[in-house]
Design a protein around this motif. Structure first.
Motif, short mmCIF file in Angstrom:
data_model
loop_
_atom_site.label_atom_id
_atom_site.label_comp_id
_atom_site.label_asym_id
_atom_site.label_seq_id
_atom_site.Cartn_x
_atom_site.Cartn_y
_atom_site.Cartn_z
N ASP A 156 0.91 -1.08 -0.09
CA ASP A 156 -0.07 -0.11 -0.01
C ASP A 156 0.82 1.40 0.09
O ASP A 156 1.51 1.64 0.95
N LEU A 396 -1.79 -6.32 -0.46
CA LEU A 396 -2.99 -5.78 -0.90
C LEU A 396 -2.70 -5.52 -2.61
O LEU A 396 -1.59 -4.73 -2.99
N ARG A 401 -8.64 2.92 -3.04
CA ARG A 401 -9.30 2.95 -1.66
C ARG A 401 -8.71 3.97 -0.64
O ARG A 401 -7.47 4.48 -0.99
N ARG A 403 -8.11 5.01 3.65
CA ARG A 403 -7.01 4.52 4.42
C ARG A 403 -8.03 3.56 5.27
O ARG A 403 -7.63 2.54 5.83
N THR A 406 -8.19 0.33 3.72
CA THR A 406 -7.00 -0.58 3.75
C THR A 406 -6.86 -0.95 5.20
O THR A 406 -6.68 -2.40 5.42
#
Ligand SMILES: Cc1ncc(COP(=O)(O)O)c(C=O)c1O
Length: 416
Positions: A156, A396, A401, A403, A406
């Motif tokens: 991420d 991921l 997306r 936070r 996530t």
């Protein structure tokens, strides 16, 4: 040979039956492996992507057999083969110096510890699988270092950007590239973040290096400071390599191991690197994989089965809509003798010729026929895509997306 009765202390990754017993293959040739009953499977596992040329490749077998007679160097000391292998790796992957190891795990560990020592900085920001070493186990709390100073950012880039706010503590960012679930834009942004923070970038290309082409798969996108390759360099033989700047890898001067000059391994590496330098085996793999994928996608569509396929002919992954369908899919594939790496990436070898592919296509059509109970069931959704990608990348997949999403995904996927 149940888990309780086996003498083997480890539980190695390999094809297993529904009781987790290892399948036993007394012989293999080209694209096929043969089990104890004489049944011939088509191998899409290929030692987790290490068998690039096919089983028992005659060229490699001849080089290894000759080296085993003592006619091509000795385990006791230096031989011209060492220089040949180093020069081939240097020409393909670059670096001022190149180090040799026996496994991907050992090479990645040595590379990052060398960079940590050379930079004098304590933290490693990591994404992806880097081997069995416990140093990589995630800490219980996301964004907190584990006991070995490793912080996982799970691919991420938002999390990575946060971690890079204190770059003076970061020895390196180390990533295992995945070309099924990450796009070129992802790598460009990763490179930008590392350059802006002035942090060393290590590409763990143990799996993908030399497989996508005659060099690092991220040479242009990432231009990594330090690289590690393994699976693409010796058709399953036990060797791996690290390369990079002399100053960062100076601590490798302390590394030596007894089998360093073992001649059959160097012979295999020399023979395979000569072939992969042409780009020909990688092209053959890509084309064979693409042909199989075209057939598989059509057969799945014709049977109305909710199974997507991520990736391309070089490495691909089945994305079934549900875990129940996933189990049924791999059971059906086993029944038809398609040896897939369950839940993970599939990799054909350069031994997949027209006859093998025709055989594989016919078997795959029959696999779809066995799954008629799932025809027309709910399609693949984002949850399934994240779940399947997590199986292969320990992180991921790339997608927009926030936070909160996530964090929710990490909480769920780390818990499974
Ligand atoms: C990206 C990556 N790094 C490291 C390793 C560990 O390599 P090995 O199993 O040779 O120790 C693997 C193995 O699959 C890998 O895929």
């Amino acid at each position: 040979m149940t888990e309780n009765s086996s003498l083997l202390a480890e539980f190695p990754t390999c094809p297993r039956d529904t009781n987790d017993r290892p399948r036993v293959f007394p012989s293999a040739s080209g694209a096929y492996v043969t089990d104890e009953s004489g049944f011939r499977w088509i191998d899409f596992d290929n030692a987790r992507g290490s068998i690039l040329l096919g089983h028992g490749d005659p060229d490699v077998a001849e080089a290894v057999a000759r080296a085993a007679t003592g006619a091509a160097g000795t385990a006791t000391g230096w031989s011209p083969r060492v220089d040949a292998v180093l020069e081939r790796l240097h020409a393909l992957c670059g670096g001022e110096v190149v180090g040799l190891f026996r496994s991907g795990t050992a090479a990645v560990r040595a590379a990052v510890l060398a960079v940590r020592e050379a930079t004098g900085r304590p933290l490693l920001l990591s994404a992806g699988y880097h081997g069995y070493d416990p140093m990589w186990y995630p800490s219980g709390t996301p964004l907190e270092p584990n006991a070995d100073g490793v912080v996982d950012f799970f691919f991420d880039l938002g999390l990575l950007a946060e971690l890079l706010r204190a770059p003076e503590r970061v020895a390196a960012v180390v990533v295992s590239p995945d070309h099924m679930h990450l796009s070129p834009a992802w790598y460009r942004e990763l490179r930008r973040l590392c350059s802006r923070a002035g942090v060393v970038l290590v590409a763990d290309e143990v799996k993908v290096g030399l497989r996508y082409g005659a060099g690092l798969s991220t040479a242009e996108l990432l231009a990594p400071d330090v690289w590690v390759v393994a699976k693409g360099m010796a058709n399953g033989h036990a060797v791996s390599a690290v390369g990079g700047p002399r100053a960062l890898l100076r601590p490798l001067k302390e590394v030596s191991f007894t089998s360093f000059f073992e001649p059959t391994i160097l012979a295999a590496a020399d023979a395979v690197l000569r072939r992969v330098a042409t780009g020909e085996p990688q092209r053959a793999v890509r084309e064979a994989g693409e042909r199989f994928l075209r057939h598989a996608r059509k057969a799945l569509g014709d049977a109305s089965l909710p199974v997507e396929i991520a990736g391309d002919g070089t490495f691909f992954q089945f994305v079934p809509a549900t875990e129940e369908l996933e189990d049924a899919f791999y059971r059906a594939a086993n029944a038809e003798g398609l040896l897939f790496y369950a839940g993970d990436n599939q990799g054909v070898s350069a031994a997949f010729d027209d006859a093998v592919l025709t055989d594989a296509e016919q078997r795959f059509t029959r696999v779809c026929g066995r799954l008629s109970a799932y025809a027309g069931t709910a399609p693949v959704d984002e949850e399934a895509r994240y779940r399947v990608a997590w199986n292969v990348m320990d992180g991921l997949r790339e997608a927009d997306r926030d936070r909160g999403t996530t964090e929710a995904l990490l909480a769920r996927l780390l818990d499974d």
